[in-house]
Design a protein around this motif. Structure first.
Motif, PDB file in Angstrom:
ATOM      1  N   LEU A  62      16.626  17.088  26.161  1.00 44.12           N
ATOM      2  CA  LEU A  62      17.733  17.886  25.644  1.00 44.12           C
ATOM      3  C   LEU A  62      18.502  18.625  26.739  1.00 44.12           C
ATOM      4  O   LEU A  62      19.728  18.692  26.699  1.00 44.12           O
ATOM      5  CB  LEU A  62      17.222  18.873  24.598  1.00 44.12           C
ATOM      6  CG  LEU A  62      16.649  18.247  23.332  1.00 44.12           C
ATOM      7  CD1 LEU A  62      16.171  19.324  22.369  1.00 44.12           C
ATOM      8  CD2 LEU A  62      17.680  17.361  22.660  1.00 44.12           C
ATOM      9  N   ARG A  63      17.807  19.171  27.721  1.00 42.87           N
ATOM     10  CA  ARG A  63      18.503  19.892  28.806  1.00 42.87           C
ATOM     11  C   ARG A  63      19.406  18.946  29.583  1.00 42.87           C
ATOM     12  O   ARG A  63      20.541  19.277  29.892  1.00 42.87           O
ATOM     13  CB  ARG A  63      17.510  20.558  29.741  1.00 42.87           C
ATOM     14  CG  ARG A  63      16.848  21.762  29.141  1.00 42.87           C
ATOM     15  CD  ARG A  63      15.858  22.378  30.110  1.00 42.87           C
ATOM     16  NE  ARG A  63      15.031  23.324  29.422  1.00 42.87           N
ATOM     17  CZ  ARG A  63      15.043  24.620  29.653  1.00 42.87           C
ATOM     18  NH1 ARG A  63      15.850  25.114  30.559  1.00 42.87           N
ATOM     19  NH2 ARG A  63      14.260  25.417  28.982  1.00 42.87           N
ATOM     20  N   GLU A  64      18.879  17.774  29.900  1.00 43.00           N
ATOM     21  CA  GLU A  64      19.667  16.782  30.622  1.00 43.00           C
ATOM     22  C   GLU A  64      20.875  16.334  29.786  1.00 43.00           C
ATOM     23  O   GLU A  64      21.982  16.161  30.301  1.00 43.00           O
ATOM     24  CB  GLU A  64      18.789  15.570  30.963  1.00 43.00           C
ATOM     25  CG  GLU A  64      19.472  14.537  31.795  1.00 43.00           C
ATOM     26  CD  GLU A  64      18.560  13.347  32.082  1.00 43.00           C
ATOM     27  OE1 GLU A  64      19.100  12.271  32.375  1.00 43.00           O
ATOM     28  OE2 GLU A  64      17.318  13.491  32.013  1.00 43.00           O
ATOM     29  N   MET A  65      20.675  16.178  28.496  1.00 48.57           N
ATOM     30  CA  MET A  65      21.771  15.778  27.611  1.00 48.57           C
ATOM     31  C   MET A  65      22.841  16.873  27.555  1.00 48.57           C
ATOM     32  O   MET A  65      24.042  16.582  27.604  1.00 48.57           O
ATOM     33  CB  MET A  65      21.218  15.479  26.209  1.00 48.57           C
ATOM     34  CG  MET A  65      20.315  14.257  26.179  1.00 48.57           C
ATOM     35  SD  MET A  65      19.369  14.096  24.660  1.00 48.57           S
ATOM     36  CE  MET A  65      20.625  13.594  23.503  1.00 48.57           C
ATOM     37  N   ALA A  66      22.416  18.125  27.492  1.00 47.48           N
ATOM     38  CA  ALA A  66      23.367  19.240  27.453  1.00 47.48           C
ATOM     39  C   ALA A  66      24.148  19.328  28.760  1.00 47.48           C
ATOM     40  O   ALA A  66      25.367  19.531  28.753  1.00 47.48           O
ATOM     41  CB  ALA A  66      22.636  20.547  27.178  1.00 47.48           C
ATOM     42  N   ARG A  67      23.449  19.171  29.884  1.00 44.55           N
ATOM     43  CA  ARG A  67      24.137  19.193  31.184  1.00 44.55           C
ATOM     44  C   ARG A  67      25.201  18.100  31.266  1.00 44.55           C
ATOM     45  O   ARG A  67      26.300  18.327  31.750  1.00 44.55           O
ATOM     46  CB  ARG A  67      23.128  19.023  32.315  1.00 44.55           C
ATOM     47  CG  ARG A  67      22.398  20.280  32.658  1.00 44.55           C
ATOM     48  CD  ARG A  67      21.608  20.126  33.956  1.00 44.55           C
ATOM     49  NE  ARG A  67      20.516  21.061  33.936  1.00 44.55           N
ATOM     50  CZ  ARG A  67      19.235  20.767  33.755  1.00 44.55           C
ATOM     51  NH1 ARG A  67      18.858  19.514  33.632  1.00 44.55           N
ATOM     52  NH2 ARG A  67      18.329  21.705  33.732  1.00 44.55           N
ATOM     53  N   ALA A  68      24.846  16.913  30.809  1.00 43.06           N
ATOM     54  CA  ALA A  68      25.794  15.790  30.851  1.00 43.06           C
ATOM     55  C   ALA A  68      27.005  16.075  29.962  1.00 43.06           C
ATOM     56  O   ALA A  68      28.139  15.795  30.352  1.00 43.06           O
ATOM     57  CB  ALA A  68      25.101  14.498  30.420  1.00 43.06           C
ATOM     58  N   ALA A  69      26.769  16.657  28.798  1.00 47.59           N
ATOM     59  CA  ALA A  69      27.880  16.973  27.891  1.00 47.59           C
ATOM     60  C   ALA A  69      28.801  18.019  28.511  1.00 47.59           C
ATOM     61  O   ALA A  69      30.037  17.887  28.464  1.00 47.59           O
ATOM     62  CB  ALA A  69      27.336  17.469  26.548  1.00 47.59           C
ATOM     63  N   ILE A  70      28.231  19.033  29.120  1.00 52.43           N
ATOM     64  CA  ILE A  70      29.032  20.074  29.766  1.00 52.43           C
ATOM     65  C   ILE A  70      29.826  19.477  30.927  1.00 52.43           C
ATOM     66  O   ILE A  70      31.009  19.786  31.102  1.00 52.43           O
ATOM     67  CB  ILE A  70      28.133  21.245  30.226  1.00 52.43           C
ATOM     68  CG1 ILE A  70      27.613  21.986  28.990  1.00 52.43           C
ATOM     69  CG2 ILE A  70      28.891  22.184  31.167  1.00 52.43           C
ATOM     70  CD1 ILE A  70      26.505  22.972  29.271  1.00 52.43           C
ATOM     71  N   HIS A  71      29.190  18.615  31.695  1.00 54.88           N
ATOM     72  CA  HIS A  71      29.881  17.956  32.804  1.00 54.88           C
ATOM     73  C   HIS A  71      31.070  17.137  32.289  1.00 54.88           C
ATOM     74  O   HIS A  71      32.165  17.182  32.868  1.00 54.88           O
ATOM     75  CB  HIS A  71      28.912  17.071  33.587  1.00 54.88           C
ATOM     76  CG  HIS A  71      29.557  16.311  34.706  1.00 54.88           C
ATOM     77  ND1 HIS A  71      29.950  16.918  35.864  1.00 54.88           N
ATOM     78  CD2 HIS A  71      29.898  15.006  34.808  1.00 54.88           C
ATOM     79  CE1 HIS A  71      30.512  16.010  36.656  1.00 54.88           C
ATOM     80  NE2 HIS A  71      30.481  14.840  36.040  1.00 54.88           N
ATOM     81  N   MET A  72      30.870  16.394  31.215  1.00 57.26           N
ATOM     82  CA  MET A  72      31.959  15.593  30.643  1.00 57.26           C
ATOM     83  C   MET A  72      33.115  16.486  30.190  1.00 57.26           C
ATOM     84  O   MET A  72      34.281  16.162  30.395  1.00 57.26           O
ATOM     85  CB  MET A  72      31.445  14.760  29.458  1.00 57.26           C
ATOM     86  CG  MET A  72      30.586  13.598  29.855  1.00 57.26           C
ATOM     87  SD  MET A  72      30.034  12.716  28.366  1.00 57.26           S
ATOM     88  CE  MET A  72      28.774  11.657  29.043  1.00 57.26           C
ATOM     89  N   LEU A  73      32.785  17.645  29.591  1.00 57.79           N
ATOM     90  CA  LEU A  73      33.825  18.572  29.141  1.00 57.79           C
ATOM     91  C   LEU A  73      34.583  19.161  30.329  1.00 57.79           C
ATOM     92  O   LEU A  73      35.811  19.290  30.297  1.00 57.79           O
ATOM     93  CB  LEU A  73      33.217  19.695  28.303  1.00 57.79           C
ATOM     94  CG  LEU A  73      32.705  19.290  26.923  1.00 57.79           C
ATOM     95  CD1 LEU A  73      31.934  20.441  26.295  1.00 57.79           C
ATOM     96  CD2 LEU A  73      33.857  18.867  26.031  1.00 57.79           C
ATOM     97  N   LYS A  74      33.840  19.499  31.378  1.00 55.48           N
ATOM     98  CA  LYS A  74      34.486  20.058  32.576  1.00 55.48           C
ATOM     99  C   LYS A  74      35.412  19.050  33.245  1.00 55.48           C
ATOM    100  O   LYS A  74      36.442  19.430  33.788  1.00 55.48           O
ATOM    101  CB  LYS A  74      33.434  20.525  33.576  1.00 55.48           C
ATOM    102  CG  LYS A  74      32.782  21.829  33.199  1.00 55.48           C
ATOM    103  CD  LYS A  74      31.792  22.243  34.268  1.00 55.48           C
ATOM    104  CE  LYS A  74      31.160  23.572  33.964  1.00 55.48           C
ATOM    105  NZ  LYS A  74      30.179  23.957  35.000  1.00 55.48           N
ATOM    106  N   GLU A  75      35.020  17.791  33.219  1.00 55.85           N
ATOM    107  CA  GLU A  75      35.835  16.741  33.829  1.00 55.85           C
ATOM    108  C   GLU A  75      37.147  16.549  33.071  1.00 55.85           C
ATOM    109  O   GLU A  75      38.132  16.103  33.636  1.00 55.85           O
ATOM    110  CB  GLU A  75      35.062  15.417  33.871  1.00 55.85           C
ATOM    111  CG  GLU A  75      33.887  15.415  34.824  1.00 55.85           C
ATOM    112  CD  GLU A  75      34.318  15.497  36.277  1.00 55.85           C
ATOM    113  OE1 GLU A  75      35.226  14.743  36.671  1.00 55.85           O
ATOM    114  OE2 GLU A  75      33.754  16.336  37.006  1.00 55.85           O
TER     115      GLU A  75
END
Length: 103
Positions: A62-75
């Motif tokens: 879940l932490r890795e999934m959340a990080r990836a989602a935040i990264h996608m939003l920031k991009e």
């Protein structure tokens, strides 16, 4: 479902909280997990093994999934992205299978 007498043979919940609520609701109507209904959930916590019955859960990072989602939003990319994550099934008593530790 219970009020209409349409109890499924198996139920897959989105998270551990829903699974705990389902076990409680079934119990209040004398429906046994896993004897009458097999139950599996996503994203069980470490507490899954302390419930009665122990919960069968699909574990995901879940932490890795959340990080990836935040990264996608920031991009701010407008195109949808597909990202796969490792997962595994942790067998508990709620699915009616024999937990691996007891085989």
């Amino acid at each position: 479902m219970i009020a209409r007498g349409c109890v499924p043979r198996a139920l897959f919940t989105s998270n551990e909280g829903q699974a705990i609520g389902a076990v409680r609701a079934f119990s209040e109507h004398q429906i046994r997990v896993p004897q009458d209904v097999a139950l599996v959930c996503f994203n069980g916590t470490n507490q899954s093994s302390f419930h009665v019955p122990t919960l069968t859960t699909v574990r995901q990072p879940l932490r890795e999934m959340a990080r990836a989602a935040i990264h996608m939003l920031k991009e701010g990319q407008s195109e949808a992205q597909l990202k796969e994550f490792p997962h595994y099934l942790e067998i508990g008593e709620s699915c009616g299978c024999t937990p691996q530790s007891q085989s």
